[in-house]
Design a protein around this motif. Structure first.
Motif, PDB file in Angstrom:
ATOM      1  N   ARG A 186       0.285  -1.872  -4.484  1.00  0.00           N
ATOM      2  CA  ARG A 186      -0.807  -1.397  -3.649  1.00  0.00           C
ATOM      3  C   ARG A 186      -1.498  -2.552  -2.940  1.00  0.00           C
ATOM      4  NH1 ARG A 186      -1.608   2.445  -0.644  1.00  0.00           N
ATOM      5  NH2 ARG A 186      -0.434   3.645  -2.176  1.00  0.00           N
ATOM      6  N   PHE A 187      -1.381  -3.751  -3.486  1.00  0.00           N
ATOM      7  CA  PHE A 187      -2.012  -4.930  -2.890  1.00  0.00           C
ATOM      8  C   PHE A 187      -0.965  -5.906  -2.345  1.00  0.00           C
ATOM      9  CE2 PHE A 187      -4.712  -3.268  -6.254  1.00  0.00           C
ATOM     10  CZ  PHE A 187      -5.897  -3.061  -5.570  1.00  0.00           C
ATOM     11  N   TRP A 242      -7.292   2.168  -4.141  1.00  0.00           N
ATOM     12  CA  TRP A 242      -7.302   1.753  -2.732  1.00  0.00           C
ATOM     13  C   TRP A 242      -8.232   2.635  -1.899  1.00  0.00           C
ATOM     14  CZ3 TRP A 242      -5.913  -2.407  -0.187  1.00  0.00           C
ATOM     15  CH2 TRP A 242      -5.842  -2.356   1.199  1.00  0.00           C
ATOM     16  N   THR A 258      -9.364  -5.449   4.990  1.00  0.00           N
ATOM     17  CA  THR A 258      -8.591  -4.754   3.950  1.00  0.00           C
ATOM     18  C   THR A 258      -7.243  -5.427   3.727  1.00  0.00           C
ATOM     19  OG1 THR A 258      -7.693  -3.191   5.573  1.00  0.00           O
ATOM     20  CG2 THR A 258      -9.694  -2.541   4.396  1.00  0.00           C
ATOM     21  N   ARG A 259      -6.611  -5.876   4.813  1.00  0.00           N
ATOM     22  CA  ARG A 259      -5.328  -6.556   4.658  1.00  0.00           C
ATOM     23  C   ARG A 259      -5.504  -7.888   3.950  1.00  0.00           C
ATOM     24  NH1 ARG A 259      -2.262  -2.770   4.534  1.00  0.00           N
ATOM     25  NH2 ARG A 259      -0.436  -4.107   4.869  1.00  0.00           N
ATOM     26  N   SER A 274      -6.116  -7.232   0.246  1.00  0.00           N
ATOM     27  CA  SER A 274      -4.901  -6.892  -0.488  1.00  0.00           C
ATOM     28  C   SER A 274      -4.009  -8.116  -0.669  1.00  0.00           C
ATOM     29  CB  SER A 274      -4.137  -5.784   0.234  1.00  0.00           C
ATOM     30  OG  SER A 274      -3.717  -6.219   1.513  1.00  0.00           O
TER      31      SER A 274
END
Length: 845
Positions: free
Chosen positions: A420-421, A454, A495-496, A499
């Protein structure tokens, strides 16, 4: 007939330019029939544009005229049916508002205020009597702004299915409405400029002018305009209007205490379907106003005035019932396309109060979890067969699927949380989870936990900061749509980054991206060659021969500027005794593997062997083969002429040789050590970790991950040396080091001796292998892998941390030297290439 891709692209671009020229020169004459008139509206920079309108003169000029304002994306012809019903005792003025109909060309500002200013000038020209204004749909905006500019020019106002207050338009929220209109305008503008339509799209109703009118039309001031409107007013509205809801008409009726309201059966198109009913309402209303008996704001009842003064809640409309569920379903469905974007939009809707925050979070969670489970079921029940079919085979390679399967078998379903990350890892991993048939109930649970980790924080954070940001934008008067795009981009970027920063792999990949961005040795070639070409043009003009550079190496077609045959060049050098065994296998050979095996046996060669295309650049298509199976596979799939060459072990070097005509001695202008990137394994880390932790290899991790995918998640034994880049190519991960200290007279003499066996060769780079640097210095045991012509680079410039200016100077110097050599050869009778020949080479390449 199959056309080359580059020729099709060039043709499309030519059509596009022709379309742009046609659009920029479009205009239309004033219609000869239909009572048309025009006058020019002054614009900025001493320019003007024609406002065109129809006028139907009445029999009684003493009666106030009627100004009929159309909506968007319509024009004045939308009133044709109504005009047929209205009595002809008074004058009717029907303009095509700026940007629409016959007034489509020349205007750039389609805002309500700009349109109102044009209407003010129109009334100034055509009447001295205040006019009855009938505003249909979007025409309500300029009508109300006209009253704000010149209140004395309006005798009455009819809002016919008209817009007004912001709170009852679309979402009810200017911030979101303006964003939606901005997206619409951006899409239509992109289509308009990216398609060669020669103006045809501009004639469609839903064109960029319509979109710009909605984008520039600010409805926020219209409530104030309505609250300060004093003349008589009437509201005519469809009970089932789906574009301007009936609630908007009721609110207009409330804040116009002097108004009456008349309801029609049907929706927004009542103007077209019920002109007779509308005429029966308008004509008595006009006569009542003309008689002085119509109610003005000051004459309204005390109860109506008190109701008009009641404050209106500025909270945007919350979606309810079916509309809310449809929106939530849309958010969930949007996660299938982009989970990040769907979460950002959901957070923004929650920030503006359109969708409750818990509902937005759950919609994103449900969409992400459903999408993850669908991937799992595709893998479980479709198996590897589906992965080999379109569209999945476009998105996932067999190597990445194999790697994900290995990873899952070793570490289990807990890896779902980590992916997810880790951007780019979920698709192959979730498919692999289904293929290896991990338990459904466990996967459902892990997917749910991963989706919650998330979706919930991302939507909540965007909602929190989105509310603060949107309120600040609304209060500060900043441009909303560009600011929303910037906000969404920053939110997506954060967010990117979050992660990526959450894992060691993500941090190393992020660092690699940063270093590849800041170190010019990894930049695209055009960044270097655009300034090189610009620097070369004045030199070529001064020497009065633009293409003399193509005569630099008369022995190589076009001097090797593009598409030269490697086999032909190697054949010229065979007499030097330094060329390894090789064979050219034509693309139409009947049995390529058999031909190759015969050649191998005849020359008593063993694996490994090198295979590469006969024409190519920067190591494209070059592979080292270790078995007959690999040889058969490569020859079977290749459709171009291919070289098969004996593999030469040893150190690899790039040597740039220059020998201008008439000079007594040659020189080596560049020598590069080509270090094959490798790692030494420690027995504890996986190959993936070793690549990412290596101070050089991590910079080319994408290529290394692809070429070593089968072993990425295995732990090699301690002490094993793995050569990651078996080829001396910079774009494939090799390290280039400046080797100028290795240039000696003996090496120069040997390179010159080799070059003299190739008539017509003056400038180029040898890719050479030899057992050691000592052999190189002595000019001994050299083997020529390739010789590149005009486009050879002085590859020492790619030595890490070489200043960009130094590398650029070296390239410019080399190309100027090549041009000077070409001029001398051209004077001596060598042929220069034509632009047509070069274009043909580019077309077929």
């Amino acid at each position: 007939m199959k056309f080359p891709k580059k020729l099709l692209i060039a043709g499309y671009l030519l059509l596009l330019v022709a379309s742009w020229i046609t659009m920029s020169n479009r205009s239309a004459p004033l219609p000869a029939t239909g009572n048309w008139r025009e006058f020019r509206i002054p614009l900025a920079h001493s320019e003007s544009a024609p406002l065109r309108y129809r006028i139907f003169l009445g029999s009684d000029p003493s009666k106030p005229p009627v100004l009929l304002l159309h909506g968007s994306p319509m024009a004045s012809h939308s009133f044709d049916a109504l005009i047929e019903k209205l009595p002809r005792d008074r004058t009717y003025i029907i303009p095509d508002l700026p940007g629409f109909g016959e007034s489509a060309f020349g205007f750039t500002d389609y805002s309500f205020i700009a349109q109102a200013k044009a209407l003010d000038q129109l009334l100034e020209r055509e009447t001295t009597i205040p006019a009855h204004v009938v505003a249909y749909s979007q025409g309500g905006g300029p009508a109300l702004e006209l009253y704000a500019i010149s209140p004395g020019k309006i005798a009455s106002l009819t809002l016919l299915s008209s817009i007004g207050v912001q709170e009852h338009e679309l979402t009810g929220d200017y911030f979101l409405n303006h964003t939606l209109h901005g997206v619409q305008l951006t899409v239509l503008t992109a289509i308009r400029w990216a398609m060669p339509h020669f103006g045809l799209l501009d004639d469609f109703l839903l064109n960029t002018r319509y979109a710009k009118n909605f984008y520039q039309g600010d409805m926020r001031p219209l409530r104030s305009r309505l609250e300060n409107f004093h003349p008589p007013a009437i509201i005519i509205h469809g009970e089932a209007d789906g574009l301007v809801p009936a609630s908007a008409a009721r609110e207009h009726h409330r804040i116009l205490p002097q108004s009456s309201i008349r309801w029609l059966e049907g929706g927004h198109m009542a103007l077209f379907s019920k002109p007779a009913q509308i005429e029966k309402i308008l004509t008595p209303f006009f006569l009542l106003v003309d008689s002085g008996n119509a109610t003005t704001r000051s004459q309204a009842t005390a109860a109506r005035i008190a109701a008009a003064r009641e404050p209106f809640s500025n909270h945007p409309r919350k979606l309810t019932n079916a509309t809310l569920y449809i929106t939530l379903f849309g958010i969930a469905f949007a996660t299938f396309a982009s989970e990040d974007l769907a979460c950002l939009i959901a957070g923004l809707l929650a920030a503006r109060g359109i969708v409750p925050l818990p509902d937005a979070m759950l919609a994103c969670f449900a969409g992400i979890w459903t999408g993850d489970m669908l991937l799992y079921f595709i893998g479980r029940y479709g198996g590897r067969w589906l992965v080999t079919r379109r569209p999945l085979r476009w998105l996932i390679s067999p190597r990445s699927l194999a790697s994900a399967t290995t990873f899952l078998n070793k570490r289990g379903a807990a890896t779902i949380l980590a992916t997810r990350f880790m951007p780019g890892t979920r698709l192959p991993l979730y498919l692999a989870a289904g293929i290896v048939r991990l338990p459904i109930h466990k996967m459902a649970l892990w997917f749910a936990i991963a989706a919650a980790l998330w979706a919930f924080p991302v939507v909540a954070l965007v909602a929190y900061f989105g509310e603060k940001t949107s309120e600040w934008l609304m209060e500060s008067g900043k441009l909303v749509f560009p600011s929303v795009i910037i906000f969404l981009f920053l939110a997506w970027l954060i967010t990117r980054l979050a992660s990526s920063l959450a894992t060691h792999q993500g941090r190393r990949i992020l660092l690699a991206k940063y270093h590849r961005l800041t170190r010019w040795e990894f930049w695209p070639a055009y960044v270097l060659y655009i300034p090189v070409i610009l620097a070369l043009i004045p030199t070529a003009i001064r020497r009065r021969n633009l293409l003399a550079i193509t005569a630099c190496n008369p022995g190589i077609p076009h001097s090797g500027i593009i598409g030269e045959s490697k086999s032909q060049i190697l054949t010229h050098l065979l007499s030097s005794g330094k060329v390894p065994d090789f064979i050219l296998i034509p693309e139409n050979a009947p049995d390529k593997p058999a031909l190759a095996q015969t050649w191998i046996a005849r020359n008593q060669l063993t694996y490994p062997l090198v295979i590469k295309p006969d024409t190519g650049e920067r190591g494209s298509g070059v592979r080292i083969l270790h078995s007959p199976a690999e040889l058969h596979s490569e020859l079977t799939r290749r459709t171009e002429p291919t070289i098969l060459q004996a593999y030469i072990p040893g150190d690899e070097f790039g040597i740039l040789y220059i020998f201008p005509p008439g000079e007594k001695s040659p020189h080596i202008s560049s020598l590069t050590r080509k270090t094959l990137t490798h790692i030494i394994c420690d027995g504890t880390r996986t190959l993936r970790q070793l690549i990412l932790d290596d101070p050089r290899a991590y910079l080319s991790h994408r290529y290394f991950f692809q070429t070593h995918q089968e072993r990425l998640d295995t732990v090699p034994p301690a002490g094993e040396k793995i050569i990651l880049a078996p080829l001396g190519t910079h774009c494939r991960g090799s390290l280039f080091l400046n080797g100028s200290d290795l240039i000696t007279p003996a090496l120069t003499a040997e390179i010159h001796r080799i070059s003299q066996t190739f008539p017509g060769f003056h400038l180029g780079r040898y890719d050479i292998r030899c057992p050691s640097e000592a052999d190189l210095i002595a000019g001994k045991n050299l083997r020529i892998i390739e010789l590149n012509g005009l486009t050879s680079e002085p590859t020492h410039i790619y030595h890490p941390h070489t200043p960009f200016a130094s590398g650029l100077r070296a390239l410019i110097s080399q190309w100027r030297t090549a041009h000077a050599i070409g001029v001398m050869n051209a004077v001596a009778g060598a042929k220069t290439s034509s632009f047509r020949e070069l274009f043909h080479l580019l077309r077929v390449k």
